[in-house]
Design a protein around this motif. Structure first.
Motif, mmCIF file in Angstrom:
data_model
loop_
_atom_site.group_PDB
_atom_site.id
_atom_site.type_symbol
_atom_site.label_atom_id
_atom_site.label_comp_id
_atom_site.label_asym_id
_atom_site.label_seq_id
_atom_site.Cartn_x
_atom_site.Cartn_y
_atom_site.Cartn_z
ATOM 1 N N VAL A 173 1.028 15.970 -15.466
ATOM 2 C CA VAL A 173 0.875 14.685 -16.153
ATOM 3 C C VAL A 173 -0.603 14.329 -16.310
ATOM 4 O O VAL A 173 -1.046 13.871 -17.371
ATOM 5 C CB VAL A 173 1.627 13.575 -15.384
ATOM 6 C CG1 VAL A 173 1.291 12.205 -15.947
ATOM 7 C CG2 VAL A 173 3.131 13.811 -15.454
ATOM 8 N N GLN A 174 -1.388 14.555 -15.251
ATOM 9 C CA GLN A 174 -2.812 14.250 -15.332
ATOM 10 C C GLN A 174 -3.519 15.154 -16.331
ATOM 11 O O GLN A 174 -4.398 14.706 -17.085
ATOM 12 C CB GLN A 174 -3.453 14.392 -13.952
ATOM 13 C CG GLN A 174 -3.042 13.314 -12.971
ATOM 14 C CD GLN A 174 -3.738 13.446 -11.627
ATOM 15 O OE1 GLN A 174 -4.300 14.503 -11.311
ATOM 16 N NE2 GLN A 174 -3.687 12.397 -10.832
ATOM 17 N N GLU A 175 -3.138 16.418 -16.380
ATOM 18 C CA GLU A 175 -3.737 17.333 -17.357
ATOM 19 C C GLU A 175 -3.404 16.907 -18.781
ATOM 20 O O GLU A 175 -4.265 16.937 -19.671
ATOM 21 C CB GLU A 175 -3.249 18.760 -17.098
ATOM 22 C CG GLU A 175 -3.841 19.393 -15.839
ATOM 23 C CD GLU A 175 -3.247 20.768 -15.570
ATOM 24 O OE1 GLU A 175 -2.381 21.194 -16.380
ATOM 25 O OE2 GLU A 175 -3.635 21.404 -14.579
ATOM 26 N N SER A 176 -2.146 16.510 -19.006
ATOM 27 C CA SER A 176 -1.764 16.071 -20.358
ATOM 28 C C SER A 176 -2.467 14.775 -20.717
ATOM 29 O O SER A 176 -2.885 14.577 -21.864
ATOM 30 C CB SER A 176 -0.248 15.902 -20.443
ATOM 31 O OG SER A 176 0.199 14.905 -19.537
ATOM 32 N N ALA A 177 -2.635 13.850 -19.722
ATOM 33 C CA ALA A 177 -3.357 12.605 -19.991
ATOM 34 C C ALA A 177 -4.828 12.875 -20.259
ATOM 35 O O ALA A 177 -5.446 12.217 -21.104
ATOM 36 C CB ALA A 177 -3.195 11.640 -18.823
ATOM 37 N N ASN A 178 -5.395 13.826 -19.547
ATOM 38 C CA ASN A 178 -6.800 14.169 -19.780
ATOM 39 C C ASN A 178 -7.009 14.831 -21.135
ATOM 40 O O ASN A 178 -8.124 14.808 -21.672
ATOM 41 C CB ASN A 178 -7.311 15.098 -18.675
ATOM 42 C CG ASN A 178 -7.624 14.363 -17.389
ATOM 43 O OD1 ASN A 178 -8.094 13.239 -17.428
ATOM 44 N ND2 ASN A 178 -7.361 14.996 -16.253
ATOM 45 N N ALA A 179 -5.938 15.409 -21.688
ATOM 46 C CA ALA A 179 -6.055 16.044 -23.001
ATOM 47 C C ALA A 179 -5.983 15.028 -24.135
ATOM 48 O O ALA A 179 -6.300 15.363 -25.284
ATOM 49 C CB ALA A 179 -4.954 17.080 -23.178
ATOM 50 N N GLU A 181 -7.017 2.546 -10.247
ATOM 51 C CA GLU A 181 -6.444 3.584 -9.401
ATOM 52 C C GLU A 181 -6.643 4.980 -9.972
ATOM 53 O O GLU A 181 -6.810 5.941 -9.226
ATOM 54 C CB GLU A 181 -4.947 3.306 -9.200
ATOM 55 C CG GLU A 181 -4.671 1.986 -8.470
ATOM 56 C CD GLU A 181 -3.194 1.706 -8.320
ATOM 57 O OE1 GLU A 181 -2.395 2.296 -9.095
ATOM 58 O OE2 GLU A 181 -2.831 0.906 -7.445
ATOM 59 N N TRP A 182 -6.590 5.083 -11.301
ATOM 60 C CA TRP A 182 -6.755 6.409 -11.930
ATOM 61 C C TRP A 182 -7.098 6.204 -13.389
ATOM 62 O O TRP A 182 -6.691 5.209 -14.004
ATOM 63 C CB TRP A 182 -5.467 7.225 -11.806
ATOM 64 C CG TRP A 182 -5.589 8.598 -12.397
ATOM 65 C CD1 TRP A 182 -6.051 9.714 -11.801
ATOM 66 C CD2 TRP A 182 -5.252 8.986 -13.750
ATOM 67 N NE1 TRP A 182 -6.039 10.774 -12.671
ATOM 68 C CE2 TRP A 182 -5.552 10.347 -13.875
ATOM 69 C CE3 TRP A 182 -4.744 8.290 -14.839
ATOM 70 C CZ2 TRP A 182 -5.341 11.041 -15.058
ATOM 71 C CZ3 TRP A 182 -4.536 8.989 -16.024
ATOM 72 C CH2 TRP A 182 -4.830 10.347 -16.121
ATOM 73 N N TRP A 183 -7.880 7.139 -13.950
ATOM 74 C CA TRP A 183 -8.180 7.125 -15.387
ATOM 75 C C TRP A 183 -8.467 8.549 -15.839
ATOM 76 O O TRP A 183 -8.796 9.433 -15.029
ATOM 77 C CB TRP A 183 -9.359 6.202 -15.695
ATOM 78 C CG TRP A 183 -10.648 6.548 -14.984
ATOM 79 C CD1 TRP A 183 -11.645 7.370 -15.390
ATOM 80 C CD2 TRP A 183 -11.045 6.057 -13.693
ATOM 81 N NE1 TRP A 183 -12.643 7.427 -14.461
ATOM 82 C CE2 TRP A 183 -12.318 6.632 -13.421
ATOM 83 C CE3 TRP A 183 -10.477 5.192 -12.759
ATOM 84 C CZ2 TRP A 183 -13.010 6.367 -12.234
ATOM 85 C CZ3 TRP A 183 -11.172 4.927 -11.590
ATOM 86 C CH2 TRP A 183 -12.413 5.505 -11.337
ATOM 87 N N ASN A 184 -8.299 8.788 -17.122
ATOM 88 C CA ASN A 184 -8.501 10.133 -17.647
ATOM 89 C C ASN A 184 -9.941 10.333 -18.120
ATOM 90 O O ASN A 184 -10.779 9.426 -18.050
ATOM 91 C CB ASN A 184 -7.491 10.436 -18.767
ATOM 92 C CG ASN A 184 -7.712 9.557 -19.993
ATOM 93 O OD1 ASN A 184 -8.501 8.617 -19.954
ATOM 94 N ND2 ASN A 184 -7.023 9.865 -21.082
ATOM 95 N N LYS A 185 -10.215 11.518 -18.634
ATOM 96 C CA LYS A 185 -11.586 11.862 -19.033
ATOM 97 C C LYS A 185 -12.061 11.023 -20.208
ATOM 98 O O LYS A 185 -13.249 10.682 -20.300
ATOM 99 C CB LYS A 185 -11.662 13.352 -19.393
ATOM 100 C CG LYS A 185 -11.453 14.280 -18.205
ATOM 101 C CD LYS A 185 -11.540 15.740 -18.618
ATOM 102 C CE LYS A 185 -11.334 16.661 -17.426
ATOM 103 N NZ LYS A 185 -11.380 18.093 -17.829
#
Length: 429
Positions: free
Chosen positions: A99-105, A120-124
């Motif tokens: 999920v994090q990889e897809s969000a970072n994409a 708490e979390w954010w993408n690139k």
């Protein structure tokens, strides 16, 4: 499992019987039982120590201690549960990573915060667009990093039906559209989309309309002036030229009206909502517009009724409100047959204050309602020549209401008239 417990109980009973028999043979039953129970307790304590060392060893995936009986089954059962738990953890970790990889994409910025706004979390993309630092910004309130009062107000209101558009705090030339979704216990999922290209195109359109309108105003003024001069000498011209001059004068007037409305619309689109806020006396404003409407009605003798039953003060820009209300009321006059009724009603309730303009005119098919506030859209294009409007009136109304946090509601049916209602929130008055 039940058979195992029965077997363990049987073993204990057999052991007690054996110890009792031995104690009777040697003539010391009590000491035999004490020695047997002490041996069993020692063995049990040894197994418990093995369990403790195994559970709290650095590598909990190690092979369980060797044992038999109840403790052997206990060790094997715990080891099986550990393996199942580790397999579930591995699957969840793999899913989270995916999920994090897809969000970072994604090209859009994605941020997760708790109910208080702590990040708490954010993408690139969030790091790129908003300048978040992976180490220092974790746990920080998001409105301390996006230092815009409008964003903090939007974040705290919990009404996210409409997005908010703001410049990027890290790259001011980038325009972002923020959307927030609630999940969990009022946690937030924030998505920021780069709309710089759309924003620039919209700004180019506004600038183009404004500039062209300004540039057209001067030559049109000159043309209108010469047409007025020629019309003053129409008696000396052939009849065919008189008709041509009248037609050109009418069309020049319509062009002047169109340019004025375009400039007014461009002004309302770009105006700062916080400017020119003052207490507007709506009762006095509506009376003034009603007088103008009676003049517009002229020989058609419309019955225009005005009723107000609430506090007539509204916080806003009086010029904008006059433009919006007069557009609605004048449209009612234009599209209502002679001696028709036009009711203007101003009232309040627990949702806010409202203006209703209801007529007994020709009305229109409700299918047109979603597009009525579009520029130049007409429910009945055939009436354009008769009314002579610019087609921008309701577009102006829409932007005025937007600048005052209001909404427009429209009701109409063919042959049964129309009703236009302006809704303003309670905080506006």
């Amino acid at each position: 499992m039940k058979k195992n417990w029965q077997r363990y109980i049987q073993r204990i009973i057999v052991s007690l019987i054996g110890l009792t028999a031995i104690g009777l043979l040697v003539g010391s039953l009590s000491w035999t039982l004490v020695i047997g129970l002490a041996a069993y307790l020692t063995w049990t304590l040894t197994q418990a120590i093995k369990l403790h060392q195994w559970l709290y060893s650095p590598n909990t995936k190690s092979t369980p201690p060797e044992s038999h009986g109840l403790w052997g089954d206990l060790f094997d059962g715990i080891h099986t549960l550990q393996k199942d738990h580790n397999n579930v953890q591995d699957r969840l970790r793999t899913m989270i990573n995916r999920v994090q990889e897809s969000a970072n994409a994604l090209n859009d910025a994605v941020i997760m915060t708790d109910a208080r706004g702590a990040m708490e979390w954010w993408n690139k993309s969030a790091t790129t667009y908003l300048g978040f630092m992976p180490r220092s910004d974790h746990g920080q309130p998001i409105y301390n990093l996006i230092r815009t009062p409008a964003f903090k107000s939007y974040f705290e209101q919990k009404n996210y039906d409409d997005p908010i558009e703001l410049s990027s705090p890290a790259k001011p030339h980038i325009m972002l559209r923020f959307r927030i979704t609630l999940f969990g216990e009022d946690d937030r999922l924030i998505i920021a989309q780069d709309i710089t290209r759309v924003h620039n195109l919209e700004q180019m359109r506004k600038d183009f309309v404004s500039n062209v309108s300004h540039e057209l105003r001067t030559p049109l003024t000159v043309i209108s002036g010469y047409l007025e001069t020629l019309s003053g000498n129409a008696d000396t011209l052939p009849p065919i030229w008189s008709r041509a001059l009248n037609t050109m004068s009418q069309q020049a007037g319509r062009m002047e009206l169109l340019i004025s409305d375009l400039l007014l619309l461009a002004k309302f689109e770009t105006i700062d909502q916080s400017q020119a806020r003052q207490a507007v006396n709506i009762n006095r404003l509506l009376k003034s517009i009603k007088s103008d409407a009676l003049v517009l009605s002229g020989n058609q003798a419309h019955n225009i009724h005005l009723t107000t039953n609430t506090d007539s003060l509204l916080m806003g820009d009086e010029n904008q409100l006059r433009s919006a209300f007069s557009n609605i009321i004048f449209n009612a006059v234009k599209y209502t047959p002679a001696e028709g009724n036009i009711d203007i009603h101003w009232w309040s309730d627990d949702k806010g204050v409202h203006l209703s303009v209801k007529d007994t005119g020709v009305g229109f098919d409700p299918i047109h309602i979603p597009r009525l506030t579009e520029r130049f859209y007409r429910a009945d294009p055939s009436r354009h020549k008769d009314t002579g409007g610019s087609g921008l009136g309701l577009a102006i109304v829409k932007h005025v209401l937007r600048n005052h946090d209001g909404e427009l509601e429209v009701k109409s049916s063919l042959g049964l008239g129309s009703e236009f209602i302006c809704h303003f929130p309670s905080r506006s008055h």
